[in-house]
Design an enzyme around this catalytic site. Structure first.
Site, mmCIF file in Angstrom:
data_model
loop_
_atom_site.group_PDB
_atom_site.id
_atom_site.type_symbol
_atom_site.label_atom_id
_atom_site.label_comp_id
_atom_site.label_asym_id
_atom_site.label_seq_id
_atom_site.Cartn_x
_atom_site.Cartn_y
_atom_site.Cartn_z
ATOM 1 N N ASP A 1 -37.943 6.465 45.637
ATOM 2 C CA ASP A 1 -37.555 6.541 47.050
ATOM 3 C C ASP A 1 -38.089 7.833 47.678
ATOM 4 O OD1 ASP A 1 -36.269 4.134 47.051
ATOM 5 O OD2 ASP A 1 -34.245 4.961 46.902
ATOM 6 N N GLU B 1 -42.487 0.996 45.259
ATOM 7 C CA GLU B 1 -42.947 0.438 43.984
ATOM 8 C C GLU B 1 -44.140 1.222 43.438
ATOM 9 O OE1 GLU B 1 -41.397 -1.796 42.260
ATOM 10 O OE2 GLU B 1 -39.882 -2.028 43.822
#
Length: 445
Positions: free
Chosen positions: A391, A310
């Site tokens: 990611d 995040e």
């Protein structure tokens, strides 16, 4: 501002050559809207059918077949996805019938006239109180839409989600949430609608700039006050207790200079067992929010890895990029609307003898729909790109294995789709399918 307005006039001049055709009496706007809506409906049902067939696969994809946890959860995930797919077939059909009926049976003029009669009953002249009539129209349409969709909403929450162990919401809580939502619509939505309509009336031919500026300021305010004033009406946020998880998240934030001010836990479990994590806030005032269901289902290092993902969105400026694109979209939308706001043929095509601003905006959105579908598809592509990048950032922080196991736990906990048709996922998904994310994480840089 003068540069923007002058440039817009040049664009208006370029569009002037199309003005005669667009305003020609008898232009089949209604037929176009109906035809396009059915084309999209048929296309999306075809994609849904492809996905439904894919959900019949008895075995997980080869890239996931070696994971014991996925293999154990795969039958339940497929069953959940099949139930949701069947529900979506039915709900989409009802939605398409509703849209078609509203357009073909002149439902919009009927609701507009009903709002006018309500004004006349209260001894107001509808011709002098267009904004008030627009608010009444919005209330009528919202209530009718709520009544029409209530059965499917109840079925989804209290049958499908309940059947698969996700629903934690009681009927009392459902009613409470509904009443709060209605109250917010009246307290915030209607005044904002009234102000927007007033600005359009006041702004003249350049109203699109002023109403865009108003919407920009309003969105900024809402992003600021929503977490502290509105979200607590639905969920309880409490500070994350002292401990290893809090320490590790604060250390991560400090390592990448993330301006963390607050770290919260949200009681998502009061409504659902689904889990998530996110951050919000502007400038040097960021907050991270963890769902209590995430804390219950994942290990500490996995949660930190998910938070790292995040924070990757923040580090890579994804939020700013998306917000900027959104503002360009909104500005373009209002500018194009300014080319249609006085298009008599558009109003006549849908059964209106007058040109109310709110109705014009609704009708314009009907004919803008093809562009909107293309933009939504492109935004999904961008969103998936951002997810891969976030990611990769988590992997760069050293959390590749923890992120992989965390993603698997979230996915299996949520019984997410594991077998996905490539066409369906490309069109609908804002996040890459799990096999693609795992494959990207194990690639050698």
């Amino acid at each position: 501002m003068d540069v923007i307005l002058n440039y817009s006039k040049e664009i208006q001049g370029a569009l002037l050559g199309f003005e005669i055709d667009l305003q020609a009496p008898g232009t089949p706007y209604k037929e176009f809207v109906l035809g396009f809506s059915w084309v999209v409906y048929v296309f999306e049902q075809y994609l849904s059918y492809r996905q439904y067939k894919k959900l019949q696969d008895p075995n997980p994809p080869k890239s996931l077949a070696d994971n014991k946890e996925i293999c154990e959860k795969y039958p339940k995930a497929q069953s959940y996805s099949i139930d949701k797919a069947k529900f979506r077939f039915f709900a989409d059909f009802l939605g398409q019938v509703e849209t078609t009926a509203v357009i073909m049976l002149d439902g919009l003029p009927w609701m507009w006239n009903l709002a006018g009669k309500a004004l006349e009953f209260a001894e107001f002249d509808p011709n002098q109180y267009e904004i008030l009539q627009s608010c009444l129209f919005a209330i009528i349409w919202s209530l009718l839409s709520f009544i029409i969709t209530l059965p499917t909403s109840l079925w989804y929450n209290f049958v499908i989600e309940e059947r698969h162990g996700f629903n934690k919401m009681t009927l009392r809580l459902y009613v409470k949430d509904t009443l709060i939502t209605m109250a917010l619509f009246c307290v915030i939505g209607l005044p904002v609608l009234s102000l927007a309509l007033y600005i359009i009336k006041w702004g003249g031919e350049n109203f699109f700039f002023y109403v865009w500026l108003f919407v920009f300021v309003f969105n900024f305010i809402m992003l600021t006050i929503y977490p502290t004033l509105i979200q607590p009406l639905f969920n309880k946020l409490t500070p994350l207790p002292e401990g290893e998880l809090r320490t590790k998240i604060e250390e991560l934030a400090s390592r990448i200079n993330f301006p963390l001010k607050k770290l919260y836990v949200i009681d998502g479990s009061t409504r659902s067992k689904h889990s998530n994590a996110y951050f919000y806030g502007f400038f040097k005032n960021k907050r991270i929010v963890l769902f209590d269901t995430l804390i219950e289902s994942a290990e500490i290092e996995e949660i930190v890895a998910i938070v790292g993902h995040e924070l990757g969105h923040w580090y890579l400026n994804h939020t700013i990029k998306v917000l900027t694109i959104a503002q360009v979209q909104i500005f373009t939308l209002f500018f194009l609307f300014s080319q249609f706001i006085n298009n008599t043929a558009l109003y006549h095509s849908f059964g209106f003898d007058t040109r109310p601003i709110l109705i014009g905006f609704i009708l314009f959105n009907y004919i803008y729909s093809p562009i909107d579908h293309v933009i939504s598809f492109l935004m999904n592509i961008l969103s998936r790109k951002h997810e891969f990048e976030a990611d990769a950032y988590g992997k760069k922080l050293g959390y590749a294995e923890q992120l992989k196991s965390g993603l698997i736990k979230i996915h299996t906990k949520n019984l997410g789709n594991m077998s996905n048709d490539p066409w369906y996922s490309a069109y609908h998904f804002s996040h890459p399918p799990l096999p693609e994310r795992l494959s990207a994480l194990i690639k050698v840089d």
